[in-house]
Write an enzyme that holds these catalytic residues in place. Structure first.
Site, short mmCIF file in Angstrom:
data_model
loop_
_atom_site.label_atom_id
_atom_site.label_comp_id
_atom_site.label_asym_id
_atom_site.label_seq_id
_atom_site.Cartn_x
_atom_site.Cartn_y
_atom_site.Cartn_z
N LYS A 12 45.87 53.29 2.05
CA LYS A 12 44.97 52.40 1.61
C LYS A 12 44.54 51.38 3.13
O LYS A 12 42.90 50.69 2.91
CB LYS A 12 44.72 52.17 -0.24
CG LYS A 12 44.44 53.20 -1.13
CD LYS A 12 44.92 52.14 -2.11
CE LYS A 12 45.04 53.63 -3.16
NZ LYS A 12 45.71 54.15 -3.31
N ALA A 69 56.92 42.21 -0.58
CA ALA A 69 56.22 43.12 -1.50
C ALA A 69 54.93 42.98 -2.17
O ALA A 69 54.90 43.03 -3.00
CB ALA A 69 57.22 43.67 -2.32
#
Length: 613
Positions: free
Chosen positions: A413, A367
């Protein structure tokens, strides 16, 4: 001290009531002239001779049945049942004593004293609550008291009304109830009238001068809560709610559990259901690494992984403050958890190799990333160093040291990116897809949209602007984004990891896109402000690299369903690993400063990337 005095007075009152009950029982059994009959006098003498014993027996039973421990100012049906049971047992104990001692009394005396005990003993206790109710009604007109409307005339609504009446320190009085069930209209619940359905909320709020609305329908869906909120938002009332059934572990409603309505409640998204058995199968008794473990997603992943009893949980982060916070939280909530926090940068290949060599992790959740679009647009080399080279370091170490599963946290994105951050995340997807073809490790990416309340997201920004009195800034009136909650995103990421076979890009169902300007308006209403009246909204224009809307899937990827309703798989678009490494090495040279434009080369590597600057 006050409680002791109260119990002494209650003990004295009970002693008096017990004996009044006996006297009244004799009067009812033998009429008012019972002292003139020989038999009735003999019976009454038995009572007089045992008056202290009878009183003591009953008081002892009262004590053991908790009659001096209950908070009688909150007395309800449960306390009434307690009084009935106590009176029955105390009468039975008195009867047993007279039988053993051969002090006989008529059976009707026992029956009458049992019923009179309920009336007198209960009357003493409920009179206290009645006095408080009268006093509260007297101060209800005080301007300091909030007038409350309850949405929901079910059990939860009844409990909320009861709680508000019991806790005068809240300075709140229930005034009206709203419920969509037509059969309840015009009736009362705990003395409070039901005044119509949800479409009467605005009218009744104005008519009854309501200050606060409490939504008390814990079994309702998020969609229903959203619809009710839309009606409540037409008023100027403060809005609160009883948590959903899934949040009420014991199913009980209390004042402490009533909370403010949050933006998550009105998104209309239902709680995620995960396959606990499938998840525990790959996490339980395994060593799990979470990179970026102190961040919004990483910390929530760590919280949820902790519930699956890993052999060891390693939180890896470069920012020590966040890592320290999640470490303390996890150790407090999971004292048996084998937890270790490692301060390290994913850019540092040597440090990452050292960690993989020493701890030999089985599962990696990656992450760690730079994610702020405008900042990365201004510093593309930093986005590449962290997102691309950092991911490559962790992924190659996972391959070298035999990690079983590697789950990359990606973003919407990355789809047809118009900014450097999105383009770098697309390259990270290419890395895990290409390396999975040559590795025994199952590499997957999980792609989702914006996460509510995460660091740097629009929600904290709006809240901060609202707290300062505005204006709230929105970049474009038509801009939309997909949103999900942090726990929902983390749960689906973990679930997707369980489904991984290698090379997939999992796409999470983000629901319907949300207009940012509507999100800002709803946040104002939740904060008690009227948009454009109390606080203005200012349109500032799109920032560099910013899209009007995001996509979750590229045209060529297609979409494949999985057994989980909210998880889909994009068709893999593989790139040869050696070719990709050649291009990444060239990218490294450019980042180190050979003069070539970084964005030009990103455009070469990611054909779907469209530069905006």
């Amino acid at each position: 001290m006050r409680k002791k005095i109260y119990n002494v007075l209650l003990l004295f009152a009970d002693s008096l009531a017990i004996n009044v009950a006996f006297v009244l029982a004799f009067l009812l059994r033998f009429d008012s002239n019972f002292m003139n009959g020989a038999q009735s006098v003999n019976y009454f003498n038995v009572y007089v001779q045992n008056i202290l014993t009878f009183t003591l027996i009953k008081l002892i039973v009262f004590y053991f049945f908790g009659m001096y421990n209950s908070l009688w100012k909150y007395a309800s049906i449960e306390e009434l049942m307690q009084i009935v049971a106590t009176s029955f047992v105390s009468t039975a104990a008195t009867l047993s004593y007279t039988v053993i001692m051969q002090h006989h009394l008529p059976r009707s005396i026992y029956i009458l004293t049992f019923m009179l005990d309920i009336i007198l003993i209960g009357g003493i206790r409920f009179s206290y609550r009645a006095a408080r109710r009268i006093r509260n009604n007297g101060v209800g007109s005080n301007k300091n008291f909030k007038r409350v409307m309850i949405i929901g005339a079910g059990q939860a609504g009844a409990m909320v009304i009861q709680e508000l009446k019991n806790h005068e320190e809240l300075n709140s009085i229930p005034i009206a109830v709203i419920d969509d069930d037509d059969s309840k209209a015009g009736k009362k619940i705990n003395g409070i009238p039901v005044l119509g359905d949800r479409y009467h909320i605005r009218k009744m709020a104005e008519r009854k001068k309501i200050d606060e609305i409490i939504i008390a329908i814990p079994s309702s869906s998020r969609k229903e809560i959203k619809e009710i909120f839309e009606e409540c938002s037409k008023t100027k009332c403060k809005l609160k709610m009883v948590p959903g059934i899934y949040e009420l572990i014991d199913g009980q409603v209390s004042i402490k559990k009533i909370r403010d309505v949050d933006i998550e409640d009105i998104l209309g998204r239902e709680p995620v259901k995960v396959d606990l058995e499938e998840i525990s199968g790959y996490i339980q008794n395994k060593t799990v690494v979470v990179t970026g473990g102190g961040g919004s997603i990483g910390s929530e992943l760590s919280r949820q992984i902790a519930t699956f009893n890993p052999k060891k949980l390693l939180i890896l982060d470069i920012y020590e403050n966040n890592a320290y916070d999640i470490q303390n939280e996890l150790l407090r909530n999971y004292p048996e958890l084998n937890l270790e926090v490692l301060i390290a940068s994913v850019r540092d290949r040597k440090r990452i190799e050292e960690i993989f060599l020493n701890y030999k992790p089985n599962v990696v959740f990656h992450a760690a990333a730079h994610k702020h679009v405008p900042l990365m647009e201004a510093s593309p080399q930093e986005a590449i160093k962290n997102n691309v080279f950092g991911t490559l370091n962790v992924a190659e170490c996972a391959d070298t040291y035999g990690v079983e599963k590697f789950v990359l946290i990606s973003t919407d994105k990355a789809v047809n990116p118009t900014n450097v951050m999105g383009a770098t995340k697309r390259i990270t997807e290419m890395i895990v897809q290409s390396i999975s073809r040559k590795s025994k490790t199952e590499f997957v990416a999980v792609r989702f949209g914006n996460v509510l309340g995460s660091n740097g997201s629009v929600i904290p920004l709006f809240r901060n602007q609202i707290a300062k009195g505005g204006p709230v800034t929105v970049t474009h009136a038509d801009i939309t984004r997909f949103f999900m909650t942090i726990p929902e995103a983390a749960q689906l990421v973990i679930q997707a990891g369980a489904m991984a076979k290698g090379g997939e890009i999992f796409v999470l169902d983000m629901g319907e896109p949300v207009k940012i300007i509507e999100l800002a308006e709803n946040l104002m209403r939740l904060s008690g402000f009227e948009p454009y009246v109390d606080i203005d909204i200012e349109i500032t224009g799109l920032r560099p690299g910013e899209k009007l809307y995001e996509e979750l899937l590229m045209d060529e990827e297609g979409l494949q369903e999985t057994r989980h309703a909210k998880i889909f798989i994009g068709q893999p678009i593989f790139m040869d690993y050696k070719v990709l490494m050649t291009e990444i090495n060239r990218l490294r040279e450019i980042v180190m400063g050979d003069g070539e434009d970084i964005k030009d080369y990103i455009e070469h590597m990611v054909p779907t990337y469209t530069r905006t600057s």
